[in-house]
Structure formats: structure tokens, C-alpha cells
Write an enzyme that holds these catalytic residues in place. Sequence first.
Site, PDB file in Angstrom:
ATOM      1  N   ASP A 296       0.816  -1.211   0.000  1.00  0.00           N
ATOM      2  CA  ASP A 296       0.000   0.000   0.000  1.00  0.00           C
ATOM      3  C   ASP A 296       0.849   1.260   0.000  1.00  0.00           C
ATOM      4  O   ASP A 296       0.468   2.279  -0.590  1.00  0.00           O
ATOM      5  CB  ASP A 296      -0.931   0.003   1.211  1.00  0.00           C
ATOM      6  CG  ASP A 296      -2.061  -1.017   1.081  1.00  0.00           C
ATOM      7  OD1 ASP A 296      -2.199  -1.597  -0.014  1.00  0.00           O
ATOM      8  OD2 ASP A 296      -2.779  -1.238   2.071  1.00  0.00           O
TER       9      ASP A 296
ATOM     10  N   GLU B 285      -5.449   9.690   4.434  1.00  0.00           N
ATOM     11  CA  GLU B 285      -5.835  10.592   5.505  1.00  0.00           C
ATOM     12  C   GLU B 285      -5.003  11.855   5.508  1.00  0.00           C
ATOM     13  O   GLU B 285      -3.900  11.902   4.975  1.00  0.00           O
ATOM     14  CB  GLU B 285      -5.724   9.914   6.878  1.00  0.00           C
ATOM     15  CG  GLU B 285      -4.319   9.781   7.436  1.00  0.00           C
ATOM     16  CD  GLU B 285      -3.549   8.585   6.924  1.00  0.00           C
ATOM     17  OE1 GLU B 285      -2.323   8.728   6.686  1.00  0.00           O
ATOM     18  OE2 GLU B 285      -4.152   7.514   6.750  1.00  0.00           O
TER      19      GLU B 285
ATOM     20  N   ARG C   3      -8.892  18.714  22.847  1.00  0.00           N
ATOM     21  CA  ARG C   3      -7.586  18.733  23.508  1.00  0.00           C
ATOM     22  C   ARG C   3      -7.014  17.319  23.482  1.00  0.00           C
ATOM     23  O   ARG C   3      -7.678  16.379  23.911  1.00  0.00           O
ATOM     24  CB  ARG C   3      -7.706  19.240  24.947  1.00  0.00           C
ATOM     25  CG  ARG C   3      -8.019  20.731  25.051  1.00  0.00           C
ATOM     26  CD  ARG C   3      -8.265  21.138  26.502  1.00  0.00           C
ATOM     27  NE  ARG C   3      -8.399  22.572  26.636  1.00  0.00           N
ATOM     28  CZ  ARG C   3      -9.521  23.250  26.399  1.00  0.00           C
ATOM     29  NH1 ARG C   3     -10.617  22.604  26.010  1.00  0.00           N
ATOM     30  NH2 ARG C   3      -9.559  24.561  26.547  1.00  0.00           N
TER      31      ARG C   3
END
Length: 260
Positions: free
Chosen positions: A45, A121, A146
Site C-alpha cells: 500500500d 488521511e 484537547r
Amino acid sequence: MKVAIFVNEHKPIGDIDKIIIGEVVSHGLIIDNVNPDIVIFVGGDGTFLRAVHHYLPIIQSVKFVGVGAGNLGFFYDFHPDDVHQLFTLLEAHELKESSHHLLEGQVFTESGVETIHAVNEIRLENPFHTLICDVEINHETLETYRGNGLVVSSSLGSSAYNKSLGGSLIDHSLDLLELTEIATIQNNINRSLGAPLVVAGDSKITFNGNFKEALIGYDNVVIDQRNVLRLEVYRSNKVVRLLHSPDYQYIKSLRRSFIK
């Protein structure tokens, strides 16, 4: 038809490239690594991701098909022993084709705007201090986050870093985005969603803050950009097209990669 061969530069692949070149010649095709119609990537990949970024300027006119070289991966269906079969199917127009939108990001800094693209991503991370970030989806405030970072993945990327973070696996045929948190701070004062969130593919996810020590990552690339003010992530108009074997199934890929 013009064919490019894109190999895994970090792992020896033996004579696979020579075998592929022989098949290209025997089928009357042309080797063209600059402006191909088909890119055959040889590796896993990671090799596919590098191939897509390499051919990003002509992504709309090229198709990718993979030959595995001993690595696990979602994006290839063929092995070195299947190269002849691959070219037979290619010549007979019997390969399945799937199309997937890339992710696009706008990185706003004190000096301007940079556009990035990703297959899997786009990440906003701070490995040094707590990342404090206002998160908006389609201009609607979701939370003040946070923690160590946030990841927006495509359906293709849901099985990559997103899965390692506990995100949901999404069928590659679905046009969706997923927002996943990294090491969230959860207490009586600080509270965020604390779970992966899957939204429509045409959504825009925006991160606002003063990210002086944050890093922007996308696929296997990291931008050392220390003055990020805002990051916007959304579905790109750019599409990556993959060729598969006739018996390709998403569930079969899941089983091969993660179960057996």
C-alpha cells in the site's frame, strides 16, 4: 496503450519488473513512465500511495493496478505469479474498475495557503504539547478538542492509520469521511466527542487554532509547518481509479489483510 512500472524503492523485488516489461512488449503495449494510461505498482500500500502522489498532476487520466511483492495491502489483487493473467485480463478489458475521491486540504499559515492531497488521511498532530483545536463541520462548531491530534480519513483510508486509532472500517465503495481523535484528554473540565465520527463525503471539516508546534501529515508525507492557523479538509474533485481482478470483493480484502 502506455504502461508505467512503479516499484517499491525500499525493498528488492527480484525480476518482477523485467517480467512485467516482457508482458508489455509481448502484448504490443508501450512503456511510458512519464505519461502512462496504466500504472502498475509493484509493492504494498505504501508503494501505491507514492505512485498516486508521483502521478498526481495527471491523476485524472491514469489508472492504477497493483502487483504485491510480499507485503500486505488492500490496493493490489495480483501477485508475481499472476502477471501473465493480469495482462490477459487487461487486454480482454475484464478488470474491474473503481473510482475514489482523494482528500484535499487547505493549510492556512501566516504566510499563505498551501493545498495538499491525500489518498488515505490528512492529520493535524502535536507530538510536543497538548493540541487545542476548535473543530467545525460544515461551519457548525462540534467541539474544542484537547489531545495529541486529529485525523480525517477517506473510506479508502479507514483501514489504515484510522483503524490503528480505533476508527471504523468503511466499505471502500461508500463516499464518506471519518474524523478520529488521537489520545484525547477527557476529564470533568475538558470533554470532546471521544469517538470516531463518520460524516457525508461532501462535508468540510475545519480545525481552527494557533498551532505553532503542530505538524500536518498526509499519507506518508509530513509538512514541517510550524505556523498553522487553520486546516480545512474536504473531498477533492481529483479521483484515483483502481483496476481489480474480476473476483475482487472488499470483504475478501479485509479477510486477507487482517484475519487470514
